[in-house]
Design a protein around this motif. Structure first.
Motif, PDB file in Angstrom:
ATOM      1  N   LEU A   1       4.247  18.237  -8.207  1.00  0.00           N
ATOM      2  CA  LEU A   1       4.209  19.214  -7.210  1.00  0.00           C
ATOM      3  C   LEU A   1       3.204  18.666  -5.974  1.00  0.00           C
ATOM      4  CD1 LEU A   1       4.145  22.557  -9.203  1.00  0.00           C
ATOM      5  CD2 LEU A   1       6.038  21.345  -7.969  1.00  0.00           C
ATOM      6  N   ILE A   2       2.205  18.278  -6.276  1.00  0.00           N
ATOM      7  CA  ILE A   2       1.349  17.743  -5.316  1.00  0.00           C
ATOM      8  C   ILE A   2       1.825  16.424  -4.759  1.00  0.00           C
ATOM      9  CG2 ILE A   2      -0.673  16.635  -4.998  1.00  0.00           C
ATOM     10  CD1 ILE A   2      -1.940  17.980  -7.320  1.00  0.00           C
ATOM     11  N   LYS A   3       2.623  15.633  -5.348  1.00  0.00           N
ATOM     12  CA  LYS A   3       3.238  14.476  -4.731  1.00  0.00           C
ATOM     13  C   LYS A   3       4.456  15.070  -3.612  1.00  0.00           C
ATOM     14  CE  LYS A   3       5.518  10.040  -5.910  1.00  0.00           C
ATOM     15  NZ  LYS A   3       6.640  10.245  -5.406  1.00  0.00           N
ATOM     16  N   ASN A   4       5.168  15.734  -4.237  1.00  0.00           N
ATOM     17  CA  ASN A   4       6.168  16.464  -3.332  1.00  0.00           C
ATOM     18  C   ASN A   4       5.486  16.985  -2.103  1.00  0.00           C
ATOM     19  OD1 ASN A   4       8.070  15.511  -5.174  1.00  0.00           O
ATOM     20  ND2 ASN A   4       8.537  17.377  -5.937  1.00  0.00           N
ATOM     21  N   ALA A   5       4.603  17.630  -2.197  1.00  0.00           N
ATOM     22  CA  ALA A   5       3.762  18.301  -1.233  1.00  0.00           C
ATOM     23  C   ALA A   5       3.429  17.318  -0.103  1.00  0.00           C
ATOM     24  CB  ALA A   5       2.705  19.343  -1.687  1.00  0.00           C
ATOM     25  N   ILE A   6       2.856  16.291  -0.524  1.00  0.00           N
ATOM     26  CA  ILE A   6       2.181  15.294   0.396  1.00  0.00           C
ATOM     27  C   ILE A   6       3.548  14.694   1.150  1.00  0.00           C
ATOM     28  CG2 ILE A   6       1.143  12.976   0.463  1.00  0.00           C
ATOM     29  CD1 ILE A   6      -0.685  13.719  -1.874  1.00  0.00           C
ATOM     30  N   GLU A   7       4.651  14.569   0.442  1.00  0.00           N
ATOM     31  CA  GLU A   7       5.660  13.798   1.072  1.00  0.00           C
ATOM     32  C   GLU A   7       6.266  14.743   2.071  1.00  0.00           C
ATOM     33  OE1 GLU A   7       7.894  12.660  -2.218  1.00  0.00           O
ATOM     34  OE2 GLU A   7       6.935  10.628  -2.673  1.00  0.00           O
ATOM     35  N   ALA A   8       6.109  15.896   1.844  1.00  0.00           N
ATOM     36  CA  ALA A   8       7.079  16.946   2.704  1.00  0.00           C
ATOM     37  C   ALA A   8       5.973  17.182   3.957  1.00  0.00           C
ATOM     38  CB  ALA A   8       7.308  18.198   1.886  1.00  0.00           C
ATOM     39  N   THR A   9       4.694  16.790   3.747  1.00  0.00           N
ATOM     40  CA  THR A   9       3.901  17.478   4.824  1.00  0.00           C
ATOM     41  C   THR A   9       3.525  16.072   5.812  1.00  0.00           C
ATOM     42  OG1 THR A   9       2.685  18.620   3.038  1.00  0.00           O
ATOM     43  CG2 THR A   9       1.431  18.044   5.296  1.00  0.00           C
ATOM     44  N   PRO A  10       3.610  16.388   7.086  1.00  0.00           N
ATOM     45  CA  PRO A  10       3.450  15.533   8.002  1.00  0.00           C
ATOM     46  C   PRO A  10       1.927  15.325   8.292  1.00  0.00           C
ATOM     47  CG  PRO A  10       3.692  17.718   9.345  1.00  0.00           C
ATOM     48  CD  PRO A  10       4.040  17.706   7.868  1.00  0.00           C
ATOM     49  N   GLU A  11       1.598  14.220   9.052  1.00  0.00           N
ATOM     50  CA  GLU A  11       0.029  13.875   9.156  1.00  0.00           C
ATOM     51  C   GLU A  11      -0.473  14.708   9.589  1.00  0.00           C
ATOM     52  OE1 GLU A  11      -0.362  10.125  11.270  1.00  0.00           O
ATOM     53  OE2 GLU A  11       0.885   8.913  10.034  1.00  0.00           O
ATOM     54  N   LYS A  12      -1.933  14.528   9.347  1.00  0.00           N
ATOM     55  CA  LYS A  12      -2.972  15.643   9.725  1.00  0.00           C
ATOM     56  C   LYS A  12      -2.562  17.334   9.149  1.00  0.00           C
ATOM     57  CE  LYS A  12      -4.203  13.214  14.053  1.00  0.00           C
ATOM     58  NZ  LYS A  12      -4.438  13.306  15.420  1.00  0.00           N
ATOM     59  N   GLY A  13      -1.639  17.113   8.066  1.00  0.00           N
ATOM     60  CA  GLY A  13      -1.595  18.415   7.580  1.00  0.00           C
ATOM     61  C   GLY A  13      -2.633  18.834   6.488  1.00  0.00           C
ATOM     62  N   ARG A  14      -2.226  20.184   5.790  1.00  0.00           N
ATOM     63  CA  ARG A  14      -2.970  20.605   4.900  1.00  0.00           C
ATOM     64  C   ARG A  14      -2.131  20.838   3.627  1.00  0.00           C
ATOM     65  NH1 ARG A  14      -7.915  23.150   5.662  1.00  0.00           N
ATOM     66  NH2 ARG A  14      -7.481  22.798   8.122  1.00  0.00           N
ATOM     67  N   ILE A  15      -2.748  20.576   2.326  1.00  0.00           N
ATOM     68  CA  ILE A  15      -2.202  21.131   1.112  1.00  0.00           C
ATOM     69  C   ILE A  15      -3.502  21.822   0.311  1.00  0.00           C
ATOM     70  CG2 ILE A  15      -1.342  20.540  -1.005  1.00  0.00           C
ATOM     71  CD1 ILE A  15      -0.209  17.883   0.495  1.00  0.00           C
ATOM     72  N   THR A  16      -3.247  23.074   0.107  1.00  0.00           N
ATOM     73  CA  THR A  16      -4.166  24.151  -0.617  1.00  0.00           C
ATOM     74  C   THR A  16      -3.782  24.247  -1.995  1.00  0.00           C
ATOM     75  OG1 THR A  16      -4.883  24.881   1.611  1.00  0.00           O
ATOM     76  CG2 THR A  16      -5.503  25.929  -0.463  1.00  0.00           C
TER      77      THR A  16
END
Length: 363
Positions: free
Chosen positions: A260-275
């Motif tokens: 889930l974290i890897k998928n979130a990173i791939e779906a998030t553009p640069e300078k984004g945020r994952i919480t």
């Protein structure tokens, strides 16, 4: 080369006897080499999402990965050498450059106005697979049986590609480095696929122990910190300071968090945020993984978790399927919420470690 209007007329005349329900009911392409000469409205709709958008003049490489394209071209070469009925191909197409869709493709030789063309008939390969409910044993085996045919299709295409490139290099004094890289990529793909299948088959809850979800979350976030830093994405961990203990397998739960974290990173553009947020809710432990990505399209959201459905150009679609299975084996639940330009949230709920075996914390 004959005009598209004349070709369309001759195509309709050529195939109308074999398509009694109307040629627009099936997606059909006429190609010369890897160039699309004509596509009916169903093909335009399948490949671009818009039946009024012409695909004439485009190349198959826009819609097929190199491995799948080489398999198709080899099939076309076989038809030239020995015309006749061939087995259908099972490939994946990139639909409007957004997500990969499994298809069944038939190749037929056409001779129109004295020139050789190929008629490609494409059908969506629907996979009506449901995640097992109730008792795990028989249902899990049944799902593995359903997956078997898909696995064979997924392995067959890379093998055909490897075989084709090796044959091309047999008469070369110095092996073509590009071919060698493609062969290596195909082998790595099959290795990843077999690892995913083994993970799917080995789910077992007989050796569960008491685990701290916060520790697993910290380890997974640390694992992907370099990948996130490369995109300047901020990873955050938030907790309500309670004890987040569950009964489970640390290896399996870490696999869920990692996916889930890897998928979130791939779906998030640069300078984004994952919480990643941990909360204790009575008899449940809740995990929320929220990203600031562009969100998941509705047509993709409806298919998440289906084995071999993927939005990645070279994915197996088994990551989420395995995660669902692991969560179910832990008597948990997973939901997903996503809106355009609002990001995506995966919510996981697990019974707390102190819940008696067999009790349902959700009621």
């Amino acid at each position: 080369m004959i005009s598209s209007e004349r070709l369309e007329k001759e195509l309709i005349e050529e195939i109308q006897g074999s398509a009694p329900s109307g040629i627009d009911q099936e997606a059909m392409l006429v190609v010369h080499g890897d160039k699309i000469i004509y596509g009916n409205s169903a093909a335009c709709r399948l490949l671009t999402g818009d039946e009024s958008r012409s695909i004439s003049g485009m190349f198959l490489s826009l819609f097929l990965q190199p491995g799948d394209l080489s398999v198709l071209l080899e099939e076309m070469a076989c038809q030239l050498r020995k015309p006749g009925k061939q087995l259908p191909l099972h490939l994946q197409i990139a639909v409007d450059h957004q997500f990969c869709l499994p298809i069944c493709l038939r190749v037929d030789l056409l001779n129109l106005s004295g020139q050789v063309y190929f008629l490609l008939t494409l059908r969506r390969q629907e996979k009506e697979m449901q995640f097992p409910k109730g008792k795990k044993g028989n249902n899990h085996l049944a799902m593995l049986g359903q997956l078997a045919a898909q696995i064979l299709h997924e392995v067959r295409n890379p093998l055909a590609s490897i075989k084709g490139f090796i044959q091309l290099m047999e008469h070369q004094t110095v092996p073509n480095q590009d071919y060698l890289k493609l062969v290596s990529d195909e082998i790595n793909y099959m290795e990843g696929l077999t690892n995913d299948i083994l993970s799917f088959a080995r789910l077992d809850n007989s050796s569960f122990s008491t685990l701290d979800l916060q520790k697993i979350a910290q380890e997974s976030l640390f694992l992907f910190s370099n990948l996130a830093d490369g995109k300047r994405i901020k990873l955050e961990l938030s907790s309500d300071k309670a004890t987040h203990e569950v009964k489970g397998s640390s290896v399996q739960l870490k696999q869920v968090f990692n996916n889930l974290i890897k998928n979130a990173i791939e779906a998030t553009p640069e300078k984004g945020r994952i919480t990643l947020t941990l909360r204790s809710l009575g008899n449940m432990q809740q995990v929320r993984i929220k990203d600031s990505g562009t969100g998941i399209p509705e047509n993709v959201l409806a298919n998440l978790g289906r084995p071999f459905f993927t939005t990645k150009s070279r994915g197996t679609g088994l990551g989420l399927a395995i995660s669902y299975q692991i969560i179910q084996a832990h008597h948990g639940r997973m939901t997903v919420q996503s809106s355009p330009n609002q990001g995506t949230v995966f919510t996981l709920n697990f019974p707390s470690a102190w819940i008696e075996k067999g009790a349902d914390p959700f009621f």
